[in-house]
Design an enzyme around this catalytic site. Sequence first.
Site, mmCIF file in Angstrom:
data_model
loop_
_atom_site.group_PDB
_atom_site.id
_atom_site.type_symbol
_atom_site.label_atom_id
_atom_site.label_comp_id
_atom_site.label_asym_id
_atom_site.label_seq_id
_atom_site.Cartn_x
_atom_site.Cartn_y
_atom_site.Cartn_z
ATOM 1 N N ASP A 128 4.672 -4.789 2.269
ATOM 2 C CA ASP A 128 4.167 -5.824 1.288
ATOM 3 C C ASP A 128 2.373 -6.871 0.719
ATOM 4 O OD1 ASP A 128 6.468 -3.744 0.169
ATOM 5 O OD2 ASP A 128 7.477 -6.316 0.534
ATOM 6 N N LYS A 141 -1.341 -3.535 0.422
ATOM 7 C CA LYS A 141 -1.787 -2.057 1.284
ATOM 8 C C LYS A 141 -2.060 -1.349 0.056
ATOM 9 C CE LYS A 141 1.233 -1.339 3.950
ATOM 10 N NZ LYS A 141 2.569 -2.962 3.747
ATOM 11 N N GLY A 198 6.315 1.397 -0.235
ATOM 12 C CA GLY A 198 6.270 1.270 -1.498
ATOM 13 C C GLY A 198 5.029 0.397 -2.047
ATOM 14 N N HIS A 199 4.109 1.502 -2.602
ATOM 15 C CA HIS A 199 2.549 0.725 -2.393
ATOM 16 C C HIS A 199 2.316 0.772 -4.151
ATOM 17 C CE1 HIS A 199 1.473 1.365 1.950
ATOM 18 N NE2 HIS A 199 2.678 1.122 1.416
ATOM 19 N N GLN A 203 4.660 -0.762 5.842
ATOM 20 C CA GLN A 203 5.070 -1.512 6.914
ATOM 21 C C GLN A 203 4.099 -2.559 6.940
ATOM 22 O OE1 GLN A 203 7.630 1.877 7.759
ATOM 23 N NE2 GLN A 203 7.048 1.165 5.635
HETATM 24 P P1 GDP Z 1 2.241 -2.876 0.054
HETATM 25 O O1 GDP Z 1 3.665 -2.133 -0.148
HETATM 26 O O2 GDP Z 1 1.487 -3.297 1.573
HETATM 27 O O3 GDP Z 1 0.824 -1.627 -0.710
HETATM 28 O O4 GDP Z 1 2.248 -3.789 -1.769
HETATM 29 P P2 GDP Z 1 3.275 -3.282 -2.809
HETATM 30 O O5 GDP Z 1 2.762 -2.737 -3.943
HETATM 31 O O6 GDP Z 1 4.752 -3.332 -2.415
HETATM 32 O O7 GDP Z 1 3.328 -5.314 -3.265
HETATM 33 C C1 GDP Z 1 1.582 -6.155 -3.197
HETATM 34 C C2 GDP Z 1 2.244 -6.379 -5.006
HETATM 35 O O8 GDP Z 1 1.289 -7.326 -5.067
HETATM 36 C C3 GDP Z 1 2.428 -4.990 -6.085
HETATM 37 O O9 GDP Z 1 3.040 -5.608 -7.308
HETATM 38 C C4 GDP Z 1 1.393 -5.842 -6.157
HETATM 39 O O10 GDP Z 1 0.085 -5.062 -7.240
HETATM 40 C C5 GDP Z 1 1.056 -7.657 -6.248
HETATM 41 N N1 GDP Z 1 -0.773 -7.805 -6.178
HETATM 42 C C6 GDP Z 1 -1.693 -7.045 -5.064
HETATM 43 N N2 GDP Z 1 -2.808 -7.470 -5.157
HETATM 44 C C7 GDP Z 1 -2.704 -8.782 -5.604
HETATM 45 C C8 GDP Z 1 -3.526 -9.852 -6.311
HETATM 46 O O11 GDP Z 1 -4.556 -10.419 -5.483
HETATM 47 N N3 GDP Z 1 -2.557 -10.526 -6.966
HETATM 48 C C9 GDP Z 1 -1.885 -10.348 -7.217
HETATM 49 N N4 GDP Z 1 -1.272 -11.427 -8.059
HETATM 50 N N5 GDP Z 1 -1.238 -9.455 -6.774
HETATM 51 C C10 GDP Z 1 -1.845 -8.594 -6.121
HETATM 52 P P1 IMO Z 2 5.685 -0.934 2.006
HETATM 53 O O1 IMO Z 2 4.727 -0.368 3.354
HETATM 54 C C1 IMO Z 2 8.217 -4.386 3.437
HETATM 55 C C2 IMO Z 2 11.750 -3.113 5.748
HETATM 56 C C3 IMO Z 2 13.535 -3.140 4.545
HETATM 57 C C4 IMO Z 2 13.997 -4.208 6.509
HETATM 58 C C5 IMO Z 2 13.515 -3.207 7.577
HETATM 59 C C6 IMO Z 2 14.433 -1.559 7.814
HETATM 60 O O2 IMO Z 2 5.698 -1.282 1.135
HETATM 61 O O3 IMO Z 2 5.014 -2.722 3.212
HETATM 62 P P2 IMO Z 2 13.754 0.353 7.279
HETATM 63 O O4 IMO Z 2 14.454 1.402 5.592
HETATM 64 O O5 IMO Z 2 12.270 0.568 6.927
HETATM 65 O O6 IMO Z 2 15.112 0.696 8.627
HETATM 66 O O7 IMO Z 2 14.088 -0.196 6.670
HETATM 67 O O8 IMO Z 2 11.770 -3.179 6.835
HETATM 68 N N1 IMO Z 2 10.493 -2.559 5.199
HETATM 69 C C7 IMO Z 2 9.814 -3.222 4.352
HETATM 70 N N2 IMO Z 2 9.767 -4.740 4.182
HETATM 71 N N3 IMO Z 2 7.658 -3.553 3.080
HETATM 72 C C8 IMO Z 2 7.705 -2.514 3.549
HETATM 73 O O9 IMO Z 2 7.427 -1.171 3.072
HETATM 74 C C9 IMO Z 2 9.379 -1.587 4.400
HETATM 75 N N4 IMO Z 2 9.271 -0.791 4.526
HETATM 76 C C10 IMO Z 2 10.567 -1.403 5.110
HETATM 77 O O10 IMO Z 2 13.022 -4.279 3.993
HETATM 78 O O11 IMO Z 2 14.310 -5.656 6.807
HETATM 79 MG MG MG Z 3 5.426 -3.007 -0.429
#
Ligand code: GDP
Ligand code: IMO
Ligand code: MG
Length: 432
Positions: free
Chosen positions: A13, A16, A40-41, A225
């Site tokens: 998270d 990415k 979840g991207h 991840q």
């Molecule tokens: P990922 O799994 O690495 O793609 O990240 P996620 O999408 O799960 O979580 C990142 C969260 O931060 C999302 O809600 C994005 O919309 C938000 N986000 C990404 N970059 C920024 C930033 O520079 N500032 C803020 N405030 N939010 C951001």
């Molecule tokens: P993105 O790509 C954050 C965490 C779960 C748990 C552990 C194992 O959005 O960054 P799993 O379902 O993979 O067997 O869970 O890994 N986890 C993540 N945490 N971002 C993710 O993906 C994750 N994918 C799995 O919360 O701790």
């Molecule tokens: Mg994510």
Amino acid sequence: MTTLVAVGAQWGDEGKGKIVDWLAPQAQLVVRFHGGNNAGHTLVVEGEQTILHVVPAGILDPGTVNVIGPGVVVDPTVLLGELAELERRGALRDPSRVRVSGRAHLILPWHTALDKAREEAARKRAIGTTGRGIGPAYEDKVARRGIRVADLLRVEDLREAIHRVAEQKNFELVEFYRWEAVDPEHVYAQALELGRQLEPYVDHTERTLESALREGKNVLFEGAQGTFLDIDHGTYPYVTSSNCVAGAVCAGAGIGPTRIDRVLGITKAYTTRVGGGPFPTEETGALGEKLRAVGAEFGATTGRPRRCGWLDAVMLREAATVNGFTQLAINKLDVLAGMGELRIATAYRVNGKLTHEFPMTLSEIESAEPVYETHEAWAEDISSCRRYEELPDAARRYIERVEALVGVPVELISIGPGRDETISRTEPFRPA
Ligand code: GDP
Ligand code: IMO
Ligand code: MG
């Protein structure tokens, strides 16, 4: 031609999705190489949010082909649902823009059932998985009894394969976990339909990748991840079931190590974690609450609140080592505005001893007490800055301190969730 691998430097998270979406116009191919719909991207383009779980985050750029490589585990129902939604929104007019490896293993209903049954049985020792069947699907792959995407198209053998696996899975589900059995005939009927719908996307993706490289195209590999969720390098057993590090690109996409030019490590300006496991710089009090509220730190896949804490340079140094980062992206810098005093962990005290290295064992990581240095935060909103020089002095000092502590240049800075809320200090795809 340049290949760039973008991977998470923390526990996932890191943002990415946002960075891959921003980079996509400079690439012709965007490739996922491991993990599944545990990811979840989040992409935000002109105020509209898209959350992708399986489809690569290049999809909103019409010039890219988006590849799901053999190292990914695919839940066909989730993938087709995501594709249908993208089609409905006009983001996917041409199915040839999504290519799915026939060698990718399937996540089937018993995998999700087992994931949930195990987590429930583990109670206090639960990993806190996403419940998407990721671990059980990778187990079957390694045990050499998995069913793959291409198998959905070989109708003559499919029924027998499903019954064979179901017998074993149902034994574990029913006899060990007292869970409900999965009906193999139902899975078979569904699988036939899913196979029919997936067929236009199924591809020998290694060939597609090879042709792109031969034609001199830029290729972007999208990690899921993060480094500390990696099955080998993460905080085991509180990890996911795949390799998340940059090296996993080679096996998971089918590319030789000699073809990788650049490795972009993606980190937040602080740290978050969702699920169980150690987190040395976690703030469980008001500060953690504040980071969660300002950063909107709730999971994009499960909606769970994310645990929050300070940036950890010990972790980032370890991540730089195991991934070979050539450049860093720091995301969510905007969230730190007005936080007063900022902290960065530069070392740990483990059992009374000072260390600058990330410990090897779970018990050492659990007992690690961070040693912090402090920095003053800036008060002003930075989300309208578009050039590095426009950032307040304190924000630039923070970035430059991270570069010095990690030993890797910070080339991208994200100051908001929107695609355009990005500062680039270099040309990310420049030749190595
Ligand atoms: P990922 O799994 O690495 O793609 O990240 P996620 O999408 O799960 O979580 C990142 C969260 O931060 C999302 O809600 C994005 O919309 C938000 N986000 C990404 N970059 C920024 C930033 O520079 N500032 C803020 N405030 N939010 C951001
Ligand atoms: P993105 O790509 C954050 C965490 C779960 C748990 C552990 C194992 O959005 O960054 P799993 O379902 O993979 O067997 O869970 O890994 N986890 C993540 N945490 N971002 C993710 O993906 C994750 N994918 C799995 O919360 O701790
Ligand atoms: Mg994510």
